[in-house]
Structures are given as C-alpha cells and as structure tokens.
Design a protein around this motif. Structure first.
Motif, PDB file in Angstrom:
ATOM      1  N   MET A  96       5.276 -19.264  17.953  1.00 42.93           N
ATOM      2  CA  MET A  96       5.772 -18.104  17.419  1.00 42.93           C
ATOM      3  C   MET A  96       5.030 -16.816  17.836  1.00 42.93           C
ATOM      4  O   MET A  96       5.657 -15.702  18.109  1.00 42.93           O
ATOM      5  CB  MET A  96       6.118 -18.058  15.853  1.00 42.93           C
ATOM      6  N   VAL A  97       3.966 -17.039  17.650  1.00 41.38           N
ATOM      7  CA  VAL A  97       2.957 -15.792  18.497  1.00 41.38           C
ATOM      8  C   VAL A  97       3.021 -15.712  19.941  1.00 41.38           C
ATOM      9  O   VAL A  97       2.572 -16.878  20.672  1.00 41.38           O
ATOM     10  CB  VAL A  97       1.436 -16.350  18.022  1.00 41.38           C
ATOM     11  N   ARG A  98       3.704 -14.912  20.520  1.00 42.62           N
ATOM     12  CA  ARG A  98       3.870 -14.582  21.853  1.00 42.62           C
ATOM     13  C   ARG A  98       2.725 -13.760  22.659  1.00 42.62           C
ATOM     14  O   ARG A  98       2.426 -13.981  23.764  1.00 42.62           O
ATOM     15  CB  ARG A  98       5.232 -13.874  21.942  1.00 42.62           C
ATOM     16  N   GLN A  99       2.074 -12.949  21.678  1.00 39.02           N
ATOM     17  CA  GLN A  99       1.072 -12.416  22.449  1.00 39.02           C
ATOM     18  C   GLN A  99      -0.202 -12.216  21.289  1.00 39.02           C
ATOM     19  O   GLN A  99       0.433 -12.062  20.068  1.00 39.02           O
ATOM     20  CB  GLN A  99       1.499 -10.945  22.977  1.00 39.02           C
ATOM     21  N   ALA A 100      -1.282 -12.182  21.510  1.00 41.30           N
ATOM     22  CA  ALA A 100      -2.512 -12.146  20.601  1.00 41.30           C
ATOM     23  C   ALA A 100      -3.568 -11.019  21.135  1.00 41.30           C
ATOM     24  O   ALA A 100      -4.010 -11.279  22.357  1.00 41.30           O
ATOM     25  CB  ALA A 100      -3.190 -13.236  20.064  1.00 41.30           C
ATOM     26  N   TRP A 101      -3.962 -10.228  20.684  1.00 40.56           N
ATOM     27  CA  TRP A 101      -5.320  -9.258  20.902  1.00 40.56           C
ATOM     28  C   TRP A 101      -6.366  -9.513  19.789  1.00 40.56           C
ATOM     29  O   TRP A 101      -5.988  -9.318  18.472  1.00 40.56           O
ATOM     30  CB  TRP A 101      -4.655  -7.789  21.016  1.00 40.56           C
ATOM     31  N   MET A 102      -7.603  -9.697  20.302  1.00 41.08           N
ATOM     32  CA  MET A 102      -8.806  -9.206  19.237  1.00 41.08           C
ATOM     33  C   MET A 102      -8.743  -7.710  19.159  1.00 41.08           C
ATOM     34  O   MET A 102      -8.748  -7.048  20.438  1.00 41.08           O
ATOM     35  CB  MET A 102      -9.897  -9.967  19.902  1.00 41.08           C
ATOM     36  N   VAL A 103      -8.851  -7.117  18.115  1.00 48.86           N
ATOM     37  CA  VAL A 103      -8.852  -5.675  18.077  1.00 48.86           C
ATOM     38  C   VAL A 103     -10.181  -5.150  17.192  1.00 48.86           C
ATOM     39  O   VAL A 103     -10.659  -5.873  16.413  1.00 48.86           O
ATOM     40  CB  VAL A 103      -7.612  -5.026  17.512  1.00 48.86           C
ATOM     41  N   SER A 107      -8.632  -4.512  11.113  1.00 50.84           N
ATOM     42  CA  SER A 107      -8.136  -5.822  11.496  1.00 50.84           C
ATOM     43  C   SER A 107      -8.835  -6.353  12.581  1.00 50.84           C
ATOM     44  O   SER A 107      -9.406  -5.733  13.424  1.00 50.84           O
ATOM     45  CB  SER A 107      -6.840  -5.928  11.863  1.00 50.84           C
ATOM     46  N   ASP A 108      -8.948  -7.686  12.785  1.00 53.48           N
ATOM     47  CA  ASP A 108      -9.645  -8.399  13.884  1.00 53.48           C
ATOM     48  C   ASP A 108      -8.727  -8.857  14.875  1.00 53.48           C
ATOM     49  O   ASP A 108      -9.014  -8.960  16.034  1.00 53.48           O
ATOM     50  CB  ASP A 108     -10.361  -9.649  13.102  1.00 53.48           C
ATOM     51  N   VAL A 138      -3.765 -10.738   5.714  1.00 54.41           N
ATOM     52  CA  VAL A 138      -2.696 -10.539   6.831  1.00 54.41           C
ATOM     53  C   VAL A 138      -1.629  -9.382   6.331  1.00 54.41           C
ATOM     54  O   VAL A 138      -1.213  -9.349   5.377  1.00 54.41           O
ATOM     55  CB  VAL A 138      -1.714 -11.844   6.949  1.00 54.41           C
ATOM     56  N   ARG A 139      -1.465  -8.524   7.380  1.00 58.97           N
ATOM     57  CA  ARG A 139      -0.506  -7.423   7.198  1.00 58.97           C
ATOM     58  C   ARG A 139       0.675  -7.512   8.036  1.00 58.97           C
ATOM     59  O   ARG A 139       0.495  -7.423   9.313  1.00 58.97           O
ATOM     60  CB  ARG A 139      -1.125  -6.195   7.184  1.00 58.97           C
ATOM     61  N   THR A 140       1.638  -7.596   7.504  1.00 57.28           N
ATOM     62  CA  THR A 140       2.881  -7.737   8.821  1.00 57.28           C
ATOM     63  C   THR A 140       3.718  -6.508   8.777  1.00 57.28           C
ATOM     64  O   THR A 140       3.967  -5.711   7.840  1.00 57.28           O
ATOM     65  CB  THR A 140       3.792  -8.802   8.236  1.00 57.28           C
ATOM     66  N   MET A 141       4.347  -6.269   9.774  1.00 61.89           N
ATOM     67  CA  MET A 141       5.253  -5.185  10.153  1.00 61.89           C
ATOM     68  C   MET A 141       6.460  -5.746  11.010  1.00 61.89           C
ATOM     69  O   MET A 141       6.358  -6.448  12.049  1.00 61.89           O
ATOM     70  CB  MET A 141       4.554  -4.286  11.178  1.00 61.89           C
TER      71      MET A 141
END
Length: 155
Positions: A96-103, A107-108, A138-141
């Motif tokens: 389900m996770v199509r892209q992921a970034w460390m930020v 948040s991390d 976890v914060r979702t948008m």
C-alpha cells in the motif's frame, strides 16, 4: 555524468522523456533537434549515468479500483540509525505504501499510500503501521482530489 555536464540537447531529451516515455527514438530525436543515432547514444549515456532511472506507465488508480490516496506522517520512538533503517526496510514490505521519504521536522517519515478504500487503509494503519515496533506516532491525511501531476524534476 553530472548536471554541469548536461548540455541543452540532453536537457531537452530529459524533458521530452519525462513528458512521454513511450515515444520512439526517432520521434524523440526530432523533438530534440538531432538525428536518431546520436539521440539513442545520448539516451543510453543518460541511462548508464543513472540520470534516467527507468521507464514506467502512469496508471489510473481509481479505474483499477484504488479509490483512496493518503499520506501518513510517522514519528519513530527513537531516531537511531538502526531504527531508521529498520523502518525504511519495513516500508518496502507494505504494498500500500507507494513512496516513502525520510523527513526532518515533527515526523521522521512521510508515506504516500494508495488503497482500495477507507476500510483497507484503516486496517493497514492499525494492524501494520502503528503495530510496527519502531513507530511512536502516526498522523494521516486523506486526499480529496489530485490537482497536479507532473514529472518529479523541473528541467
């Protein structure tokens, strides 16, 4: 090959391929203003240098039954290198996770998720994401509508 080594023709080739990666080499050469053989050599050089990472099809997710796009801002319990690497590896296991970034910031990680529906997304957040041992918050948008979709690099 670094950006400083790209000339105007290389930039034009990259712009055109980013807009339409399916065009033939002959069409690409015409758009870039050069003949086909040197165009193909330039494309191969850009591929070998890692500037062109690959070619993909852009799919219409709702037409395939994936109606929900969401972003998750994830905070880890500890930001040690081992925890960051472990969570980054976990994202690779979640379809389900199509892209992921460390930020940086509050948040991390920022995750771009695509799901069939809200129930499936909620199940993922509860059963997989928040259950991960590294995860603290976890914060979702949920998205409403995509208003812009272009290539990732402005040339």
């Amino acid at each position: 090959m670094f950006r400083a080594e790209l000339d105007a023709i290389d930039i034009r080739i990259l712009k055109e391929l980013q807009a339409d990666g399916r065009m033939t080499n002959v069409e690409l050469a015409a758009r870039a203003g050069i003949s086909a053989p040197p165009c193909l050599r330039r494309v191969r050089k850009l591929e070998e240098a890692g500037i062109i990472e690959g070619y993909t099809a852009m799919l219409n997710a709702p037409a395939l039954g994936y109606d929900l796009v969401a972003f998750c801002m994830v905070g880890l319990k500890h930001q040690s290198e081992a925890n960051l690497k472990a969570f980054a590896a976990a994202t690779g296991e979640w379809p389900m996770v199509r892209q992921a970034w460390m930020v940086s910031g509050d948040s991390d990680f920022l995750l771009h998720c695509v799901a069939e529906n809200l129930t499936r997304f909620q199940d993922f957040v509860i059963e997989e994401l928040t259950a991960n041992q590294q995860v603290d918050t976890v914060r979702t948008m949920l998205t409403i509508r995509q208003v812009k979709k272009v290539g990732l690099v402005e040339l």
